[in-house]
Design a protein around this motif. Structure first.
Motif, PDB file in Angstrom:
ATOM      1  N   THR A  49       0.857  -1.183   0.000  1.00  0.00           N
ATOM      2  CA  THR A  49       0.000   0.000   0.000  1.00  0.00           C
ATOM      3  C   THR A  49       0.890   1.230   0.000  1.00  0.00           C
ATOM      4  O   THR A  49       1.293   1.729   1.053  1.00  0.00           O
ATOM      5  N   LEU A  50       1.225   1.699  -1.175  1.00  0.00           N
ATOM      6  CA  LEU A  50       2.120   2.835  -1.323  1.00  0.00           C
ATOM      7  C   LEU A  50       1.303   4.087  -1.626  1.00  0.00           C
ATOM      8  O   LEU A  50       0.421   4.080  -2.481  1.00  0.00           O
ATOM      9  N   ASP A  51       1.594   5.173  -0.937  1.00  0.00           N
ATOM     10  CA  ASP A  51       0.870   6.427  -1.096  1.00  0.00           C
ATOM     11  C   ASP A  51       1.723   7.408  -1.891  1.00  0.00           C
ATOM     12  O   ASP A  51       2.774   7.851  -1.417  1.00  0.00           O
ATOM     13  N   PRO A  52       1.292   7.771  -3.103  1.00  0.00           N
ATOM     14  CA  PRO A  52       2.077   8.717  -3.909  1.00  0.00           C
ATOM     15  C   PRO A  52       2.333  10.034  -3.186  1.00  0.00           C
ATOM     16  O   PRO A  52       3.376  10.669  -3.380  1.00  0.00           O
ATOM     17  N   LYS A  53       1.401  10.459  -2.329  1.00  0.00           N
ATOM     18  CA  LYS A  53       1.554  11.729  -1.632  1.00  0.00           C
ATOM     19  C   LYS A  53       2.678  11.675  -0.595  1.00  0.00           C
ATOM     20  O   LYS A  53       3.238  12.707  -0.222  1.00  0.00           O
ATOM     21  N   ALA A  54       2.962  10.463  -0.109  1.00  0.00           N
ATOM     22  CA  ALA A  54       4.004  10.316   0.908  1.00  0.00           C
ATOM     23  C   ALA A  54       5.382  10.074   0.289  1.00  0.00           C
ATOM     24  O   ALA A  54       6.377   9.981   1.005  1.00  0.00           O
ATOM     25  N   MET A  55       5.436   9.974  -1.025  1.00  0.00           N
ATOM     26  CA  MET A  55       6.690   9.705  -1.715  1.00  0.00           C
ATOM     27  C   MET A  55       7.357  11.040  -2.093  1.00  0.00           C
ATOM     28  O   MET A  55       6.950  11.702  -3.046  1.00  0.00           O
ATOM     29  N   THR A  56       8.368  11.422  -1.333  1.00  0.00           N
ATOM     30  CA  THR A  56       9.079  12.664  -1.641  1.00  0.00           C
ATOM     31  C   THR A  56       9.947  12.470  -2.882  1.00  0.00           C
ATOM     32  O   THR A  56      10.329  11.340  -3.211  1.00  0.00           O
ATOM     33  N   PRO A  57      10.273  13.527  -3.577  1.00  0.00           N
ATOM     34  CA  PRO A  57      11.154  13.405  -4.746  1.00  0.00           C
ATOM     35  C   PRO A  57      12.487  12.759  -4.399  1.00  0.00           C
ATOM     36  O   PRO A  57      13.033  11.978  -5.193  1.00  0.00           O
ATOM     37  N   GLU A  58      13.010  13.071  -3.212  1.00  0.00           N
ATOM     38  CA  GLU A  58      14.292  12.510  -2.802  1.00  0.00           C
ATOM     39  C   GLU A  58      14.193  11.005  -2.577  1.00  0.00           C
ATOM     40  O   GLU A  58      15.067  10.238  -3.001  1.00  0.00           O
ATOM     41  N   LYS A  59      13.120  10.593  -1.909  1.00  0.00           N
ATOM     42  CA  LYS A  59      12.928   9.169  -1.645  1.00  0.00           C
ATOM     43  C   LYS A  59      12.715   8.407  -2.953  1.00  0.00           C
ATOM     44  O   LYS A  59      13.268   7.328  -3.155  1.00  0.00           O
ATOM     45  N   ARG A  60      11.906   8.973  -3.822  1.00  0.00           N
ATOM     46  CA  ARG A  60      11.651   8.323  -5.101  1.00  0.00           C
ATOM     47  C   ARG A  60      12.950   8.164  -5.897  1.00  0.00           C
ATOM     48  O   ARG A  60      13.219   7.101  -6.477  1.00  0.00           O
ATOM     49  N   ALA A  61      13.737   9.210  -5.923  1.00  0.00           N
ATOM     50  CA  ALA A  61      15.001   9.163  -6.662  1.00  0.00           C
ATOM     51  C   ALA A  61      15.927   8.084  -6.109  1.00  0.00           C
ATOM     52  O   ALA A  61      16.618   7.393  -6.869  1.00  0.00           O
ATOM     53  N   ALA A  62      15.931   7.929  -4.778  1.00  0.00           N
ATOM     54  CA  ALA A  62      16.794   6.924  -4.162  1.00  0.00           C
ATOM     55  C   ALA A  62      16.361   5.513  -4.548  1.00  0.00           C
ATOM     56  O   ALA A  62      17.194   4.663  -4.903  1.00  0.00           O
ATOM     57  N   TYR A  63      15.054   5.251  -4.487  1.00  0.00           N
ATOM     58  CA  TYR A  63      14.558   3.935  -4.872  1.00  0.00           C
ATOM     59  C   TYR A  63      14.815   3.657  -6.349  1.00  0.00           C
ATOM     60  O   TYR A  63      15.259   2.567  -6.731  1.00  0.00           O
ATOM     61  N   GLU A  64      14.526   4.638  -7.189  1.00  0.00           N
ATOM     62  CA  GLU A  64      14.713   4.431  -8.622  1.00  0.00           C
ATOM     63  C   GLU A  64      16.179   4.200  -8.963  1.00  0.00           C
ATOM     64  O   GLU A  64      16.504   3.389  -9.837  1.00  0.00           O
ATOM     65  N   ALA A  65      17.072   4.887  -8.259  1.00  0.00           N
ATOM     66  CA  ALA A  65      18.497   4.722  -8.517  1.00  0.00           C
ATOM     67  C   ALA A  65      18.966   3.306  -8.184  1.00  0.00           C
ATOM     68  O   ALA A  65      19.710   2.681  -8.958  1.00  0.00           O
ATOM     69  N   ASP A  66      18.523   2.779  -7.038  1.00  0.00           N
ATOM     70  CA  ASP A  66      18.943   1.430  -6.658  1.00  0.00           C
ATOM     71  C   ASP A  66      18.287   0.374  -7.549  1.00  0.00           C
ATOM     72  O   ASP A  66      18.916  -0.643  -7.888  1.00  0.00           O
ATOM     73  N   LEU A  67      17.043   0.582  -7.922  1.00  0.00           N
ATOM     74  CA  LEU A  67      16.396  -0.337  -8.862  1.00  0.00           C
ATOM     75  C   LEU A  67      17.138  -0.340 -10.193  1.00  0.00           C
ATOM     76  O   LEU A  67      17.374  -1.405 -10.788  1.00  0.00           O
TER      77      LEU A  67
END
Length: 375
Positions: A39-57
């Motif tokens: 259950t992931l909430d787009p509103k709780a996903m900061t740009p910094e957090k998203r960038a970190a996950y996308e980078a490791d993926l």
């Protein structure tokens, strides 16, 4: 009439193989990875957090893709991808594993080779930095499929694995999740908004497939609880005749459905029957039953391998949801398709193929294709 059609279809599906799909092209390869669904909430996903996950993926995807693009084995590709995610504190595997009720990190992993269906798995290990490598060593250097706890760690020591101190796996975010679970008397689902299990599946240029999964389980787990990740047929499965699959989600439900094997088995069964043969038989059945629509009868079956695989994966995930579970799967097919299916708001995921597809995504419906990385 519906009962008659179902009976004929069942009879056909019970027959020996009537037709086989053409062998995959030799230059074709495919890779898919996941880092957990939930259950992931787009509103709780900061740009910094998203960038970190996308980078490791992307790092994991690139590591596996490089091996496949250079003609390497599917087994090596999935291990390379999973190790990067095990070493990242962002995922619930290896370095970022959740805490048990007793404040320890217990790790599970499994791996399977589609060539011969050899498999290895470990459960409840606490001192192995990369459990996916230990699972593969169980597969290749023992007569067993699964080892657990102290026995698995003794096996690891015998095979030359370094002992990793417990503090390596601990992260503050995971410790806070356990403390909140206890203080507020919550369930693991309340504090784990996503299932951070990691996994990878691959098809190499030789037509071989492999799958692997690694996890820290569920926050606050007790009594030696083990989920689907280390269970062959539930969280991991690979068979060159059908698919390679890795799952992430509420493990108890994936075990009950036997998700990984169920999807691969359905795919293998479908392709043992020539669609024209099935269509002809069902048409004849309708004609004999006196149907007015016999002459215009058209059997509605998914024709494209990608559509079929997606339909079957979605159907099995719907079964999981009907029982009350949630999560997702990644799979690759012998034809080179890389497919996702999840019944949650999001799944950390990525895929790359020899056809030029290369993408990572987090929330539902946001896949975005780009060119294959230049290796």
């Amino acid at each position: 009439m519906k009962k008659l059609i179902a009976a004929v279809a069942l009879a056909l599906l019970s027959q020996p193989a009537l037709a086989e799909e053409a062998a995959p092209e030799q230059a074709r390869w495919s890779l898919a990875i996941h880092g957990g669904a939930g259950t992931l909430d787009p509103k709780a996903m900061t740009p910094e957090k998203r960038a970190a996950y996308e980078a490791d993926l992307q790092r994991a995807l690139d590591a596996g893709s490089k091996i496949l693009a250079e003609g390497g084995d599917a087994m090596d590709a999935i291990k390379a991808a999973i190790i990067i995610m095990e070493d990242s504190p962002l995922f619930n595997a290896g370095k970022g594993a959740v805490f048990t009720w007793d404040g320890t990190n217990e790790l599970d992993a499994s791996i399977m080779d589609g060539r011969d269906r050899s498999a290895g798995a470990v459960a409840g290990v606490k001192t192995v930095r990369n459990p996916i490598l230990l699972a593969d060593t169980v597969r290749t250097q023992s007569e067993h499929v699964m080892l657990m706890g102290a026995g698995a760690e003794a096996f690891a020591a015998e095979k030359g694995f370094e002992v990793t101190p417990p503090e390596y796996f601990a992260t503050e975010a995971r410790r806070e999740a356990l403390e909140r679970l206890k203080a507020e008397k919550l369930s693991a689902l309340d504090v784990d908004h996503k299932f951070g299990t990691v996994g990878a599946v691959a098809l190499d240029t030789k037509g071989n497939m492999a799958a692997g999964t690694s996890t820290g389980g569920m926050t606050g787990k007790r009594w030696g609880r083990v989920g689907d990740a280390p269970m062959i047929g539930a969280g991991t499965y690979a068979d060159n005749r059908a698919c390679a699959l890795s799952a992430t989600g509420w493990g108890e439900y994936f075990i009950r459905v036997g998700v990984a094997h169920e999807i691969c088995a359905r795919l293998r069964t479908w392709w043992t029957v020539d669609p024209q043969t099935m269509e002809s038989a069902l048409g004849e059945a309708l004609a004999k039953a006196g149907s007015d629509d016999a002459n215009s009868f058209e059997l509605k079956l998914p024709r494209a391998p990608e559509d079929l695989a997606q339909s079957i994966a979605d159907s099995v995930m719907a079964d999981v949801a009907a029982l009350g579970g949630d999560g997702g799967v990644i799979l690759v097919t012998p034809e080179g398709h890389a497919i996702f299916s999840f019944n949650t708001t999001g799944m950390y995921r990525g895929r790359a193929t020899s056809a030029g597809l290369n993408e990572v995504a987090i929330f539902g419906g946001e896949e975005r294709a780009s060119s294959t990385p230049d290796h």
